[in-house]
Each structure stands twice: as structure tokens, then as C-alpha cells.
Scaffold this motif. Sequence first.
Motif, PDB file in Angstrom:
ATOM      1  N   PRO A  35       0.817  -1.221   0.000  1.00 33.40           N
ATOM      2  CA  PRO A  35       0.000   0.000   0.000  1.00 33.40           C
ATOM      3  C   PRO A  35       0.851   1.271   0.000  1.00 33.40           C
ATOM      4  O   PRO A  35       1.963   1.299   0.520  1.00 33.40           O
ATOM      5  CB  PRO A  35      -0.793  -0.112   1.313  1.00 33.40           C
ATOM      6  CG  PRO A  35      -0.689  -1.541   1.715  1.00 33.40           C
ATOM      7  CD  PRO A  35       0.621  -2.035   1.207  1.00 33.40           C
ATOM      8  N   THR A  36       0.283   2.310  -0.602  1.00 29.48           N
ATOM      9  CA  THR A  36       0.877   3.646  -0.563  1.00 29.48           C
ATOM     10  C   THR A  36      -0.031   4.526   0.292  1.00 29.48           C
ATOM     11  O   THR A  36      -1.200   4.725  -0.049  1.00 29.48           O
ATOM     12  CB  THR A  36       1.007   4.241  -1.973  1.00 29.48           C
ATOM     13  OG1 THR A  36       1.801   3.361  -2.773  1.00 29.48           O
ATOM     14  CG2 THR A  36       1.670   5.610  -1.911  1.00 29.48           C
ATOM     15  N   VAL A  37       0.497   5.025   1.396  1.00 27.59           N
ATOM     16  CA  VAL A  37      -0.317   5.775   2.361  1.00 27.59           C
ATOM     17  C   VAL A  37       0.409   7.051   2.766  1.00 27.59           C
ATOM     18  O   VAL A  37       1.621   7.034   3.015  1.00 27.59           O
ATOM     19  CB  VAL A  37      -0.606   4.928   3.619  1.00 27.59           C
ATOM     20  CG1 VAL A  37      -1.388   5.734   4.649  1.00 27.59           C
ATOM     21  CG2 VAL A  37      -1.369   3.672   3.248  1.00 27.59           C
ATOM     22  N   THR A  58      -4.450   9.628   2.811  1.00 25.37           N
ATOM     23  CA  THR A  58      -4.760   9.194   1.453  1.00 25.37           C
ATOM     24  C   THR A  58      -4.206   7.779   1.288  1.00 25.37           C
ATOM     25  O   THR A  58      -3.098   7.481   1.739  1.00 25.37           O
ATOM     26  CB  THR A  58      -4.141  10.124   0.406  1.00 25.37           C
ATOM     27  OG1 THR A  58      -2.716  10.188   0.605  1.00 25.37           O
ATOM     28  CG2 THR A  58      -4.720  11.523   0.523  1.00 25.37           C
ATOM     29  N   ILE A  59      -4.990   6.913   0.648  1.00 26.58           N
ATOM     30  CA  ILE A  59      -4.633   5.495   0.583  1.00 26.58           C
ATOM     31  C   ILE A  59      -4.728   4.987  -0.856  1.00 26.58           C
ATOM     32  O   ILE A  59      -5.717   5.231  -1.545  1.00 26.58           O
ATOM     33  CB  ILE A  59      -5.588   4.641   1.458  1.00 26.58           C
ATOM     34  CG1 ILE A  59      -5.738   5.232   2.862  1.00 26.58           C
ATOM     35  CG2 ILE A  59      -5.095   3.202   1.545  1.00 26.58           C
ATOM     36  CD1 ILE A  59      -6.921   4.660   3.627  1.00 26.58           C
ATOM     37  N   ASP A  60      -3.708   4.288  -1.304  1.00 26.74           N
ATOM     38  CA  ASP A  60      -3.768   3.516  -2.539  1.00 26.74           C
ATOM     39  C   ASP A  60      -3.374   2.090  -2.163  1.00 26.74           C
ATOM     40  O   ASP A  60      -2.220   1.821  -1.838  1.00 26.74           O
ATOM     41  CB  ASP A  60      -2.803   4.082  -3.586  1.00 26.74           C
ATOM     42  CG  ASP A  60      -2.960   3.391  -4.948  1.00 26.74           C
ATOM     43  OD1 ASP A  60      -3.579   2.305  -4.983  1.00 26.74           O
ATOM     44  OD2 ASP A  60      -2.470   3.933  -5.946  1.00 26.74           O
ATOM     45  N   TRP A  61      -4.357   1.194  -2.184  1.00 27.73           N
ATOM     46  CA  TRP A  61      -4.091  -0.184  -1.758  1.00 27.73           C
ATOM     47  C   TRP A  61      -3.309  -0.973  -2.805  1.00 27.73           C
ATOM     48  O   TRP A  61      -2.848  -2.083  -2.532  1.00 27.73           O
ATOM     49  CB  TRP A  61      -5.417  -0.889  -1.442  1.00 27.73           C
ATOM     50  CG  TRP A  61      -6.071  -0.400  -0.196  1.00 27.73           C
ATOM     51  CD1 TRP A  61      -7.233   0.321  -0.104  1.00 27.73           C
ATOM     52  CD2 TRP A  61      -5.610  -0.578   1.145  1.00 27.73           C
ATOM     53  NE1 TRP A  61      -7.516   0.611   1.203  1.00 27.73           N
ATOM     54  CE2 TRP A  61      -6.539   0.066   2.006  1.00 27.73           C
ATOM     55  CE3 TRP A  61      -4.503  -1.200   1.710  1.00 27.73           C
ATOM     56  CZ2 TRP A  61      -6.398   0.086   3.382  1.00 27.73           C
ATOM     57  CZ3 TRP A  61      -4.353  -1.180   3.089  1.00 27.73           C
ATOM     58  CH2 TRP A  61      -5.292  -0.540   3.907  1.00 27.73           C
ATOM     59  N   ASN A  62      -3.152  -0.424  -3.989  1.00 27.58           N
ATOM     60  CA  ASN A  62      -2.334  -1.039  -5.046  1.00 27.58           C
ATOM     61  C   ASN A  62      -2.731  -2.488  -5.350  1.00 27.58           C
ATOM     62  O   ASN A  62      -1.893  -3.386  -5.408  1.00 27.58           O
ATOM     63  CB  ASN A  62      -0.850  -0.969  -4.676  1.00 27.58           C
ATOM     64  CG  ASN A  62      -0.314   0.452  -4.705  1.00 27.58           C
ATOM     65  OD1 ASN A  62      -0.745   1.261  -5.522  1.00 27.58           O
ATOM     66  ND2 ASN A  62       0.596   0.770  -3.803  1.00 27.58           N
ATOM     67  N   GLN A  65      -6.985  -4.463  -1.027  1.00 31.49           N
ATOM     68  CA  GLN A  65      -7.274  -3.714   0.198  1.00 31.49           C
ATOM     69  C   GLN A  65      -6.847  -4.511   1.418  1.00 31.49           C
ATOM     70  O   GLN A  65      -7.122  -5.702   1.527  1.00 31.49           O
ATOM     71  CB  GLN A  65      -8.755  -3.372   0.299  1.00 31.49           C
ATOM     72  CG  GLN A  65      -9.090  -2.547   1.541  1.00 31.49           C
ATOM     73  CD  GLN A  65     -10.498  -2.002   1.496  1.00 31.49           C
ATOM     74  OE1 GLN A  65     -11.010  -1.669   0.440  1.00 31.49           O
ATOM     75  NE2 GLN A  65     -11.131  -1.907   2.655  1.00 31.49           N
ATOM     76  N   ASN A  83      -9.900   2.956   7.434  1.00 36.08           N
ATOM     77  CA  ASN A  83      -9.530   4.273   6.897  1.00 36.08           C
ATOM     78  C   ASN A  83      -8.283   4.878   7.546  1.00 36.08           C
ATOM     79  O   ASN A  83      -7.814   5.932   7.119  1.00 36.08           O
ATOM     80  CB  ASN A  83     -10.706   5.261   7.002  1.00 36.08           C
ATOM     81  CG  ASN A  83     -11.158   5.478   8.440  1.00 36.08           C
ATOM     82  OD1 ASN A  83     -10.376   5.437   9.382  1.00 36.08           O
ATOM     83  ND2 ASN A  83     -12.462   5.706   8.622  1.00 36.08           N
ATOM     84  N   ASN A 105      -1.209  -5.336   3.305  1.00 38.90           N
ATOM     85  CA  ASN A 105      -2.048  -6.104   2.384  1.00 38.90           C
ATOM     86  C   ASN A 105      -1.289  -7.374   2.000  1.00 38.90           C
ATOM     87  O   ASN A 105      -0.245  -7.679   2.583  1.00 38.90           O
ATOM     88  CB  ASN A 105      -2.475  -5.271   1.162  1.00 38.90           C
ATOM     89  CG  ASN A 105      -1.322  -4.952   0.233  1.00 38.90           C
ATOM     90  OD1 ASN A 105      -0.185  -5.383   0.436  1.00 38.90           O
ATOM     91  ND2 ASN A 105      -1.599  -4.187  -0.812  1.00 38.90           N
TER      92      ASN A 105
END
Length: 219
Positions: A35-37, A58-62, A65, A83, A105
Motif C-alpha cells: 500500500p501507498t499511504v 490518502t490510501i492507494d491499496w495497489n 485492500q 480508513n 495487504n
Amino acid sequence: MKTILFKSKLIRLFIAFLIFASCSKDDESSTVDIPTVNYTATNFDATFFQTGNSTAPTIDWNGDQGTFSLSAPLAGLNIDSINGILSWDKTLPIGIHNLQVIITNSAGQTVKNITLSNPLQGVFTGFIINGNSEHLEMEFFSDGTIIVKLEDSGSPPTAYGTWTKNNTTIIANLTNPENGVQASFSGTLTIDTTAKYTGNLYSNPNLTDPLGVFEVVLH
């Protein structure tokens, strides 16, 4: 006949190529990365004996999730596993807390370092027993200073000083600017349904010669 067989083989090769290309695209689309957080801030300030929360990251689970968690539990502090919002209640201990938020993840995890500050502050009122029981008021400030007012024969003398935290003990060293008299309070801060500071009054910062006991509660 040979032409028909050749065309048939060509068609089969073309279909096989399409299937291979499709599978390759599916493999690419199903790629999962850690993930990118990002939190908008990594330092948060709590107000003593009040509830509060952080901003949402801000979250990008790539591709998959996962969940948020803390590397170590802290009394009065929770994190939303979906969140990533940190929330705290009134029982959050005073002091500076260095936290590690773990975002995980199936591909692995990302770690974010967060600092949560909860300085002691506020007005405490109660009493001091020093021969007689007298009204006592203490005002703690987040910068480590303190003002103490003691009701004495109808005239409330005021002393100024500083407070420090030593493990579970709060020590306040004070001086009355009018007469130069020094005093020190040493006691324990208890935080549950109320915030209560109880202990002993001393005549000097060496914490010898106790003069009485006190109890004050956050007003």
C-alpha cells in the motif's frame, strides 16, 4: 486441401495468441503491490482529557485492500482498521507518544511514524490539609509552567513555577514572588472518569519535610 489445413492451423495459432495476450493482460491487471499511504501531518496535538482524532490519510491499496493497525497498543488510543484514522479518548496518557502505524495487504506492509503529543494542562481545584483544610487551585500549562493559588486567611497568595513528569509522578516546584517562600508538590496523576492529582506538599524541592497532603481535580 493443403491450403485449407494451412488456414486452419493459422486460425488456431491466431486464437492461441489472443488467449495468451488476454491472460497476460489479466496477470498485469491482477498485480498487487504494497500500500501507498500518506497522512497530511505526522505530528498531532491532543488536548488533555478531551477526545480527538487525526485526519484521514490518502490510501492507494495497489491492487488489494488491507488493514491498518498499531505496532503497540496505547491506552486511550484506537485506529480505524479501514480508513487509518487515529482516535483517542480522555484516558490518553500525558506525554509525547511515538507511534508506528502498520498498513498491510497481501503484498506486504508500509510503516508510518506518527507523533502524538498530549501535554498536561488545565485548572485543577481541591484542597490542601496543612493543619487546616484550605482551598487549592492549580493551573497547569502545556509549556511546563504552573500557577498555584492557596486560600489563606482570606488572601489568596499566588506562586509560580514549573512542573515535570517523572515516570508516574508529577512534581511542581514553586516560588511566591512576594516573600520568596518556596514549596514543592509531588503526587500521582490518575486519569479515569476524572483527572485527579494527589500527593504531598513539601517545603523544598528536595522533597523532604512534608507539610501536608493535597487533592485536586480537573475543573
